[in-house]
Design a protein around this motif. Structure first.
Motif: not given
Length: 690
Positions: A331, A335-336, A338
């Motif tokens: 995750a 998240g970095t 995406r």
């Protein structure tokens, strides 16, 4: 001695940018070639004068399996294909020579690794070479992040979200993040799947042994993540999934153990990516050390929680904790990056266009290809849009271009033999092998010598694995008489290849050294002398010929360029230089001929097209001044035709092409030259491109 040679070659390969550039390969091959020639001579002496055990070592273990025979012979057969191209003609004699040297290096390295693996405890030497290489690559990549090892191009910066989501990517000594990420994936999966047999040993391994086995997980995983290579991540994931299917019975405990280092690597990636890979030296190193130690201890705790002696609820708790850590790490990474993973796929369009355009070249010579550097020297003649890509982003397509279906079939058989050998002898190495296969299909990995050296080292490690206890071996105590008689001839051939390769590498090294010396010189006359000497060492070096031609008078430059063109008949740079040279000599017929030849090989060259229009205008004016009005109009009309073609292609590019990496457009200078040429020809130019 052989183990030391393997260490030396791999250390040199790391230090010299992964042997991507042929100039970096020359000194490595000189030393290793001389060593191989000496080792072959010593082996020949031992085989003829030694004991039965010596003859078994040289003949039996190496020739024990048809797979081994094919793997050892196939690099030299690839070398032979390039040598044939150099004899019958190709797009570049220099490319043929460099590729022949590369495959001779790979084959000789494989032979040394195979014999080393046949020796007592030889597999431990091969493992040490492997881990030394991975450690050097990871350390030399991570230390520049903390300011402790100044290394140019270890970090690549880009504000383009198509290229980097965070603005900085780790490239290490290889200077290319995608291949660096793939190599780190190879080492990471080797370590992960090595934990399976380690943790199943009876009696149970000592905690220190488990700690040592899992020690590289965090730096390898962090380096892979920091490369931000989507292809490497995908290849690693697919290879890991396939490996888990094959080794599913003994990989649950390793995954639980590795969950903490993987989560630690994800956290480290998040921190360093936010800082654009520019951490504070001392605080950053202390944070790295703390995170590394903490993840190892956490992994050890998870393993104890999941241990066989624990109750069912504790095992479930260990699995749940490991799964949670893996999910949290994934995750953080997602998240970095995406946006880049989900939406930014512009770079794929250029690669798809490259592969599509490559088929035009394949159809021109489907069976044998067109020799070394086919794509580098020919892609501008067939490219459907002005992308930049002198390296084919697929190892399979590149081999097909260079050596045709014959070479491609040889390569496929070699890869299949290695895969079958690894599957039979050491399945824990299969995921690393699969990364090599998968990522090489979509990027330039196979242009790096170190990648092929790792491939043959991987196969040698599999071959060196001991047979299971109680299983009948296929290795005879002595080789069959017929095979044994072949060994002296094969060793003699190896000596010839190694010594000949060392001599050719020496000529290339001296030519390159003098070329670099000339480029550093401030005295033009001295540079001319050194460049002429460089071409005597390596007549096929078209770069030296172009530099030399730029320093001498036009009449002296013409034979230099023509001589170099004989070694690389379709080189766009040489063709443009010959066109310019003809213009400077005032030979309109030659200029028109060479301009046409250059445009056929490089149609999206805005600078070349513009300078050609200027050249033709000057030639037409000179004819007009000399009173040759008819000749002047003929030259001007040809120039106007070139201008209209330029304007048409530029307009088509502006309206149709998505990627214009070469910034191809109609220049303002070309507009002016077109207008003046039209005036001289008695007509007018049509302004069709804005």
């Amino acid at each position: 001695m052989m183990g030391a040679a393997l260490f030396a070659v791999m250390a040199a390969a790391v230090w010299r940018s992964g042997l991507y550039f042929s100039a970096d390969m020359y000194p490595v091959w000189i030393g290793f070639g001389l060593f191989c020639a000496g080792a072959g001579g010593w082996g020949l002496y031992r085989f003829s004068r030694g004991t039965a055990a010596d003859r078994a070592l040289l003949g039996g273990r190496v020739w024990a399996s048809p797979l081994a025979v094919w793997l050892l012979c196939s690099p030299f057969l690839m070398m032979l294909l390039y040598a044939v191209h150099g004899t019958i003609g190709s797009v570049s004699l220099l490319g043929d020579g460099n590729q022949a040297l590369r495959w001779a290096l790979y084959g000789s390295f494989a032979a040394v690794a195979w014999v080393q693996g046949s020796a007592k405890r030889g597999r431990f030497v091969l493992a040490a070479v492997w881990h030394m290489t991975g450690g050097l690559l990871a350390v030399t990549a991570l230390l520049p992040v903390y300011g402790w090892f100044r290394l140019p191009y270890a970090i690549t910066y880009s504000a383009d979200p198509e290229i980097s989501a965070t603005g900085a990517r780790l490239a290490g000594m290889l200077q290319y993040p995608n291949t660096f990420g793939a190599v780190m994936a190879v080492f990471l999966l080797e370590r992960l799947f090595a934990l399976g047999p380690l943790l199943q040993r009876q009696p149970a391994p000592a905690p220190s042994r488990v700690l040592l086995g899992s020690l590289p997980l965090l730096p390898y995983a962090a380096a892979l993540l920091l490369s931000e290579s989507r292809g490497a991540w995908l290849a690693a994931g697919a290879a890991c999934a396939a490996g888990l299917l094959v080794e599913r019975r003994r990989m649950l405990a390793p995954l639980v153990l590795a969950a903490a280092p993987f989560a630690g690597a994800a956290l480290l990636y998040r921190q360093l990516a936010a800082a654009k890979l520019a951490a504070e030296p001392w605080p950053g190193l202390l944070a790295l050390a703390g995170l590394w130690a903490g993840s190892l201890l956490a992994g050890r705790w998870l393993l104890r929680l999941h241990g066989g002696a624990a109750g069912a609820w504790r095992r479930r708790l260990g699995m749940a904790a490991g799964g949670a850590l893996l999910a949290a790490g994934a995750a953080m990474v997602f998240g970095t990056v995406r946006e880049r993973i989900v939406h930014k796929f512009g770079t794929m369009s250029a690669r798809q266009a490259m592969v599509h355009d490559a088929w035009t070249l394949v159809k021109e010579a489907p069976w044998l290809g067109q020799g070394g550097d086919t794509w580098r020297l020919s892609y501008r003649a067939v490219q459907s849009s002005p992308y930049v890509g002198s390296q084919m982003h697929s190892g399979y397509v590149d081999v097909l271009l260079n050596t045709g279906l014959i070479g491609f079939g040889l390569l496929a058989a070699m890869l299949a033999a290695a895969g079958l050998l690894i599957f039979k002898r050491c399945r824990r190495l299969l995921p690393s092998y699969m990364v090599f296969l998968l990522h090489g299909a979509v990027d330039i990995d196979w242009s790096y010598g170190i990648v092929w050296l790792l491939f043959f080292l991987l196969a040698a490690r599999a071959a060196a694995e001991p047979f299971p206890v109680g299983k009948k071996t296929s290795i005879p105590a002595l080789p069959p008489e017929r095979i044994r008689r072949l060994v002296p001839a094969l060793l003699s051939l190896w000596i010839l290849i190694a010594s000949g390769g060392a001599c050719l590498a020496y000529r290339g090294y001296m030519g390159q050294a003098e070329h670099m010396q000339a480029l550093r010189s401030q005295d033009n006359q001295a540079a001319v002398t050194v460049l002429a000497s460089s071409l005597r060492w390596n007549p096929a070096d078209y770069s030296a010929a172009l530099d030399l031609a730029g320093l001498v008078a036009p009449t002296a430059a013409e034979p230099i360029l023509r001589h170099s063109l004989a070694y690389a008949p379709h080189h766009p740079g040489l063709l443009w230089a010959l066109a310019d040279n003809a213009g400077r000599r005032g030979d309109a017929g030659e200029a028109i001929y060479w301009i046409g030849a250059a445009l056929r090989q490089d149609k999206y060259n805005a600078g070349g097209r513009t300078s050609s229009l200027e050249c033709l205008l000057q030639l037409a004016r000179a004819e007009y001044t000399a009173g040759h009005e008819t000749a002047a109009r003929r030259i001007a009309r040809f120039g106007v035709g070139l201008y209209h073609d330029y304007a048409r292609v530029a307009e088509d590019t502006r309206l149709r092409v998505i990627r214009n990496d070469r910034e191809f457009a109609l220049t303002s200078e070309a507009r002016e030259w077109g207008r003046q040429l039209a005036a001289l020809s008695g007509g007018r130019a049509r302004w069709t491109a804005e």
